[in-house]
Design a protein around this motif. Structure first.
Motif, mmCIF file in Angstrom:
data_model
loop_
_atom_site.group_PDB
_atom_site.id
_atom_site.type_symbol
_atom_site.label_atom_id
_atom_site.label_comp_id
_atom_site.label_asym_id
_atom_site.label_seq_id
_atom_site.Cartn_x
_atom_site.Cartn_y
_atom_site.Cartn_z
ATOM 1 N N VAL A 1 102.240 -11.226 -15.412
ATOM 2 C CA VAL A 1 102.428 -12.673 -15.418
ATOM 3 C C VAL A 1 102.739 -13.188 -16.820
ATOM 4 O O VAL A 1 103.517 -14.111 -17.001
ATOM 5 C CB VAL A 1 101.173 -13.371 -14.848
ATOM 6 C CG1 VAL A 1 101.300 -14.871 -14.923
ATOM 7 C CG2 VAL A 1 100.942 -12.941 -13.405
ATOM 8 N N PHE B 1 98.215 -9.446 -12.996
ATOM 9 C CA PHE B 1 97.339 -9.490 -11.825
ATOM 10 C C PHE B 1 97.777 -8.347 -10.933
ATOM 11 O O PHE B 1 98.867 -8.390 -10.382
ATOM 12 C CB PHE B 1 97.468 -10.816 -11.074
ATOM 13 C CG PHE B 1 96.906 -11.988 -11.830
ATOM 14 C CD1 PHE B 1 95.528 -12.126 -12.005
ATOM 15 C CD2 PHE B 1 97.739 -12.955 -12.371
ATOM 16 C CE1 PHE B 1 95.002 -13.204 -12.692
ATOM 17 C CE2 PHE B 1 97.211 -14.040 -13.062
ATOM 18 C CZ PHE B 1 95.850 -14.155 -13.226
ATOM 19 N N GLU C 1 98.351 -29.428 -16.564
ATOM 20 C CA GLU C 1 98.909 -30.410 -15.617
ATOM 21 C C GLU C 1 97.905 -31.514 -15.285
ATOM 22 O O GLU C 1 97.519 -31.697 -14.136
ATOM 23 C CB GLU C 1 99.366 -29.701 -14.338
ATOM 24 C CG GLU C 1 100.420 -28.655 -14.629
ATOM 25 C CD GLU C 1 101.196 -28.255 -13.379
ATOM 26 O OE1 GLU C 1 101.338 -29.114 -12.488
ATOM 27 O OE2 GLU C 1 101.659 -27.114 -13.304
ATOM 28 N N HIS D 1 104.708 -31.514 -16.229
ATOM 29 C CA HIS D 1 106.081 -31.689 -15.771
ATOM 30 C C HIS D 1 106.600 -33.065 -16.141
ATOM 31 O O HIS D 1 107.665 -33.465 -15.691
ATOM 32 C CB HIS D 1 106.160 -31.465 -14.255
ATOM 33 C CG HIS D 1 105.886 -30.053 -13.851
ATOM 34 N ND1 HIS D 1 106.745 -29.021 -14.170
ATOM 35 C CD2 HIS D 1 104.862 -29.477 -13.203
ATOM 36 C CE1 HIS D 1 106.248 -27.876 -13.706
ATOM 37 N NE2 HIS D 1 105.086 -28.127 -13.116
ATOM 38 N N PRO E 1 109.133 -23.564 -14.919
ATOM 39 C CA PRO E 1 109.049 -23.632 -13.455
ATOM 40 C C PRO E 1 107.729 -23.077 -12.941
ATOM 41 O O PRO E 1 106.997 -22.401 -13.666
ATOM 42 C CB PRO E 1 110.225 -22.772 -12.985
ATOM 43 C CG PRO E 1 110.561 -21.903 -14.141
ATOM 44 C CD PRO E 1 110.179 -22.641 -15.370
ATOM 45 N N SER E 2 107.447 -23.363 -11.685
ATOM 46 C CA SER E 2 106.226 -22.883 -11.042
ATOM 47 C C SER E 2 106.175 -21.357 -11.080
ATOM 48 O O SER E 2 107.182 -20.695 -10.863
ATOM 49 C CB SER E 2 106.213 -23.377 -9.598
ATOM 50 O OG SER E 2 105.011 -23.001 -8.992
ATOM 51 N N GLY E 3 105.002 -20.836 -11.394
ATOM 52 C CA GLY E 3 104.823 -19.390 -11.411
ATOM 53 C C GLY E 3 105.256 -18.730 -12.707
ATOM 54 O O GLY E 3 105.233 -17.506 -12.821
ATOM 55 N N SER E 4 105.614 -19.541 -13.716
ATOM 56 C CA SER E 4 106.096 -18.935 -14.956
ATOM 57 C C SER E 4 104.953 -18.453 -15.846
ATOM 58 O O SER E 4 105.182 -17.808 -16.859
ATOM 59 C CB SER E 4 106.982 -19.926 -15.710
ATOM 60 O OG SER E 4 106.293 -21.144 -15.906
ATOM 61 N N GLY E 5 103.718 -18.793 -15.483
ATOM 62 C CA GLY E 5 102.574 -18.289 -16.241
ATOM 63 C C GLY E 5 101.937 -19.298 -17.180
ATOM 64 O O GLY E 5 101.103 -18.939 -18.022
ATOM 65 N N LYS E 6 102.273 -20.565 -17.035
ATOM 66 C CA LYS E 6 101.745 -21.583 -17.950
ATOM 67 C C LYS E 6 100.235 -21.723 -17.824
ATOM 68 O O LYS E 6 99.504 -21.716 -18.818
ATOM 69 C CB LYS E 6 102.415 -22.941 -17.660
ATOM 70 C CG LYS E 6 103.926 -22.888 -17.658
ATOM 71 C CD LYS E 6 104.558 -24.226 -17.294
ATOM 72 C CE LYS E 6 104.196 -24.776 -15.929
ATOM 73 N NZ LYS E 6 104.761 -24.058 -14.783
ATOM 74 N N THR E 7 99.774 -21.851 -16.577
ATOM 75 C CA THR E 7 98.333 -21.969 -16.351
ATOM 76 C C THR E 7 97.608 -20.728 -16.848
ATOM 77 O O THR E 7 96.572 -20.814 -17.525
ATOM 78 C CB THR E 7 98.048 -22.163 -14.842
ATOM 79 O OG1 THR E 7 98.623 -23.397 -14.429
ATOM 80 C CG2 THR E 7 96.561 -22.178 -14.552
ATOM 81 N N THR E 8 98.161 -19.583 -16.520
ATOM 82 C CA THR E 8 97.535 -18.332 -16.934
ATOM 83 C C THR E 8 97.420 -18.255 -18.453
ATOM 84 O O THR E 8 96.397 -17.814 -18.981
ATOM 85 C CB THR E 8 98.358 -17.135 -16.399
ATOM 86 O OG1 THR E 8 98.550 -17.309 -14.995
ATOM 87 C CG2 THR E 8 97.649 -15.832 -16.664
ATOM 88 N N GLU F 1 90.546 -16.533 -17.887
ATOM 89 C CA GLU F 1 91.339 -15.444 -17.315
ATOM 90 C C GLU F 1 91.705 -14.529 -18.478
ATOM 91 O O GLU F 1 92.764 -14.663 -19.058
ATOM 92 C CB GLU F 1 92.614 -16.044 -16.699
ATOM 93 C CG GLU F 1 93.215 -15.266 -15.577
ATOM 94 C CD GLU F 1 92.438 -15.453 -14.290
ATOM 95 O OE1 GLU F 1 91.646 -14.547 -13.989
ATOM 96 O OE2 GLU F 1 92.609 -16.476 -13.615
HETATM 97 N N1 LIG Z 1 94.009 -15.146 -9.954
HETATM 98 C C1 LIG Z 1 95.245 -14.695 -9.664
HETATM 99 N N2 LIG Z 1 95.401 -13.588 -8.934
HETATM 100 C C2 LIG Z 1 96.633 -13.119 -8.635
HETATM 101 N N3 LIG Z 1 97.759 -13.698 -9.037
HETATM 102 C C3 LIG Z 1 97.682 -14.812 -9.767
HETATM 103 C C4 LIG Z 1 96.418 -15.378 -10.118
HETATM 104 N N4 LIG Z 1 96.625 -16.484 -10.853
HETATM 105 C C5 LIG Z 1 97.962 -16.607 -10.944
HETATM 106 N N5 LIG Z 1 98.601 -15.598 -10.299
HETATM 107 C C6 LIG Z 1 100.055 -15.413 -10.241
HETATM 108 O O1 LIG Z 1 100.550 -15.460 -11.538
HETATM 109 C C7 LIG Z 1 101.801 -16.145 -11.595
HETATM 110 C C8 LIG Z 1 101.740 -17.219 -12.638
HETATM 111 O O2 LIG Z 1 100.839 -18.201 -12.205
HETATM 112 P P1 LIG Z 1 100.500 -19.502 -13.053
HETATM 113 O O3 LIG Z 1 99.495 -20.273 -12.268
HETATM 114 O O4 LIG Z 1 100.135 -19.123 -14.425
HETATM 115 O O5 LIG Z 1 101.879 -20.261 -13.051
HETATM 116 P P2 LIG Z 1 102.225 -21.735 -13.542
HETATM 117 O O6 LIG Z 1 103.332 -21.602 -14.519
HETATM 118 O O7 LIG Z 1 100.986 -22.430 -13.998
HETATM 119 O O8 LIG Z 1 102.763 -22.402 -12.218
HETATM 120 P P3 LIG Z 1 102.590 -23.892 -11.673
HETATM 121 O O9 LIG Z 1 103.607 -24.742 -12.379
HETATM 122 O O10 LIG Z 1 102.885 -23.781 -10.215
HETATM 123 O O11 LIG Z 1 101.178 -24.322 -11.950
HETATM 124 C C9 LIG Z 1 102.075 -16.642 -10.197
HETATM 125 O O12 LIG Z 1 103.024 -15.765 -9.610
HETATM 126 C C10 LIG Z 1 100.757 -16.542 -9.502
HETATM 127 O O13 LIG Z 1 100.934 -16.232 -8.151
#
Ligand SMILES: Nc1ncnc2c1ncn2[C@@H]1O[C@H](COP(=O)(O)OP(=O)(O)OP(=O)(O)O)[C@@H](O)[C@H]1O
Ligand SMILES: [Mg+2]
Lengths: 232, 246
Positions: free
Chosen positions: B16, B11, B165, B198, B35-42, B51
């Motif tokens: 990510v 991004f 989640e 989690h 952990p949060s922000g590790s990119g799982k959702t992405t 995405e």
């Molecule tokens: N649309 C977006 N635009 C910019 N940055 C993004 C976007 N989506 C996610 N990010 C960034 O990408 C990184 C990974 O996000 P992601 O949502 O994949 O994490 P996650 O592992 O699912 O976290 P969580 O456990 O909090 O859901 C984060 O730093 C987030 O800020």
């Protein structure tokens, strides 16, 4: 001319004027129908940032909002025949005036509805679109089945206001030769010299029409709210 | 079987996903922890192009997709073979529970109305929501909405179901009912599932494979017992320590 106000004449003229209300309703319904379609197309073009076309739409909307309706009416009704003529059309003035009116009013209200719909489409939760895509819907289906129905529901009050404003704008169309209540009142007044009575009749008819639209809007709003709502 | 190879996603200037590769055999359950922000959702969202990844290859059974250069048709094909269960349910707000499940069957899979109805009701029954089939999403609790969301995904018989989640937006007392349903379908439906959660307990009891992600890379992969009871990597251990303390 004896009395200042003839109640009798007002009552007597009412049915004659009311008999012209179909023109007003026809113009409102037809224009509003095309305006909603046009408005949605413009809104979607702008939201999806379709290259070039979205710029055209933005300019279009600011033109519509930035110029008086009467100017737009004259532009199309008097200006367009000239253009059609130039492009080789034999007798553009033979096209019935009401068709020009349909066109102007659809274009005009379409510009306003574009903004209404843009706002309400953007207010639909993004997750709705994502869910639709995730099950393999095409963009078209996602909009027609999921996003637009929700956007319309949110837009009902604003669209209702728009219908009211369309309705009221129809009072100007006699200027381009369409015979409606206003034109009839003008003619009758030129014989009887009782303008006050005639225009009170017209005001009453417009008030009733607007009231009916508002009532319809409220009922529509209530029955969609009972069924479901987007707040979750 | 679904296999991701070398997924990259940035991004702006933040990377990510930094080359993620995972493989999930047909009919198995993979849980992704991290952990949060590790990119799982992405990662999940890049699988169905919500995405789109900048780089990467995906193999879905016998079809290969170049994630960075997929055509519209390929994107639709992937989406029609996968389904997603969202953190905030995302049920279609203008449709009843039943219509939510039927919609994809009728519109996407072109199934006949009657056949779709039977199938939708079968899956609503499966998630225990048949008695609420004519309710709109607003009239349902979070847990009930999520169960409908699961039915909507299941009914399409996708090659893989992605869960992001699915219980983290729920009140604590509603988490259990959704996890139970997920356990049940893992067993009965033999669905291929990728679950970001989690809920360590769910991972331990249900997963065939656990993947630990951090900072956009896969740190460790293995059987739940190995990863959860004795992780090899320091980072995994640190992450899991937070849960055992609770
Ligand atoms: N649309 C977006 N635009 C910019 N940055 C993004 C976007 N989506 C996610 N990010 C960034 O990408 C990184 C990974 O996000 P992601 O949502 O994949 O994490 P996650 O592992 O699912 O976290 P969580 O456990 O909090 O859901 C984060 O730093 C987030 O800020
Ligand atoms: Mg996440």
């Amino acid at each position: 001319m004896g009395t200042i106000f003839s109640f009798e004449y007002m009552i007597k003229s009412f049915p004659t004027l009311l008999s012209m209300v179909d023109v007003t309703i026809l113009v409102t319904v037809v224009s509003e129908f095309f305006a909603i379609i046009l408005g949605c197309i413009i809104a979607l073009t702008r939201i999806n940032a379709i290259r070039l076309l979205d710029k055209v739409c933005a300019v279009y909307v600011s033109f519509i909002r930035g110029t008086p309706f009467l100017v737009q009416l004259y532009l199309i009704c008097f200006g367009m025949p000239q253009v059609l003529n130039y492009f080789g059309m034999e007798n553009p003035r033979s096209i019935p005036g009401i068709l020009y009116v349909f066109l102007v009013m659809s274009l005009h209200e379409g510009g306003y509805i574009a903004e209404i719909m843009r706002g309400s489409i953007l207010a639909v939760d993004k997750g709705q679109m994502e869910a639709a895509k995730s099950i393999g819907m095409t963009g078209y289906s996602a909009y027609t089945r999921v996003v637009l129905p929700q956007a319309f529901r949110m837009a009902i009050p604003a669209l209702g206001n728009n219908v009211v404003s369309t309705l009221k704008s129809t009072a100007l169309i006699f200027n381009v030769g369409v015979v409606d209540m206003m034109r009839r009142a003008e003619l009758m007044g030129s014989f009887s010299y009782r303008h006050l009575e005639l225009y009170i009749d017209i005001a009453v008819i417009y008030i009733c029409l607007c009231f009916l639209v508002q009532l319809g809007t409220m009922m529509l709003e209530r029955c969609t709210r009972m069924k479901n709502s987007t707040v979750s | 079987m679904i296999k991701l190879e070398n997924f990259h996603k940035s991004f702006g200037s933040t990377e990510v996903l930094k080359g993620v590769s995972i493989e999930v055999p047909t009919g198995s359950v993979t849980v992704i922890l991290g952990p949060s922000g590790s990119g799982k959702t992405t990662l999940l969202r890049s699988i169905n192009f919500l995405e789109p990844a900048d780089k990467g290859t995906m193999i879905l059974d016998d079809k290969v997709f170049d994630m960075a250069a997929a055509s519209k048709k390929e994107i639709l094909e992937v989406r029609r073979n996968t389904a997603m269960v969202f953190q905030n349910y995302n049920l279609f707000a203008n449709m009843t529970a039943l219509e939510n499940v039927k919609e994809g069957l009728v519109l996407v899979q072109k199934m006949g109305r009657y056949e779709a109805l039977i199938k939708a009701e079968y899956y609503l029954e499966k998630v225990g929501m048949i008695n609420r089939e004519h309710f709109y999403p607003v009239q349902l609790s979070g847990g009930q909405q999520q169960r409908v969301g699961i039915a909507r995904a299941l009914a399409l018989n996708p090659k893989v179901i992605l869960f992001d989640e699915p219980t983290s937006a729920l009140d604590p007392e509603l988490v259990g009912e959704v996890l139970e349903i997920m356990k049940k379908i893992a067993k009965e439906e033999n669905s291929t599932m990728i679950v970001v959660t989690h809920e360590i307990g769910f991972a331990r009891d249900v997963a065939d494979q656990v993947i630990f992600m951090e900072g956009g890379v896969v740190v460790e992969t293995g059987e739940p017992r190995d990863i959860i009871e004795n992780p090899k990597e320091e980072r995994t251990r640190k992450f899991l320590a937070r849960f055992s303390n609770r």
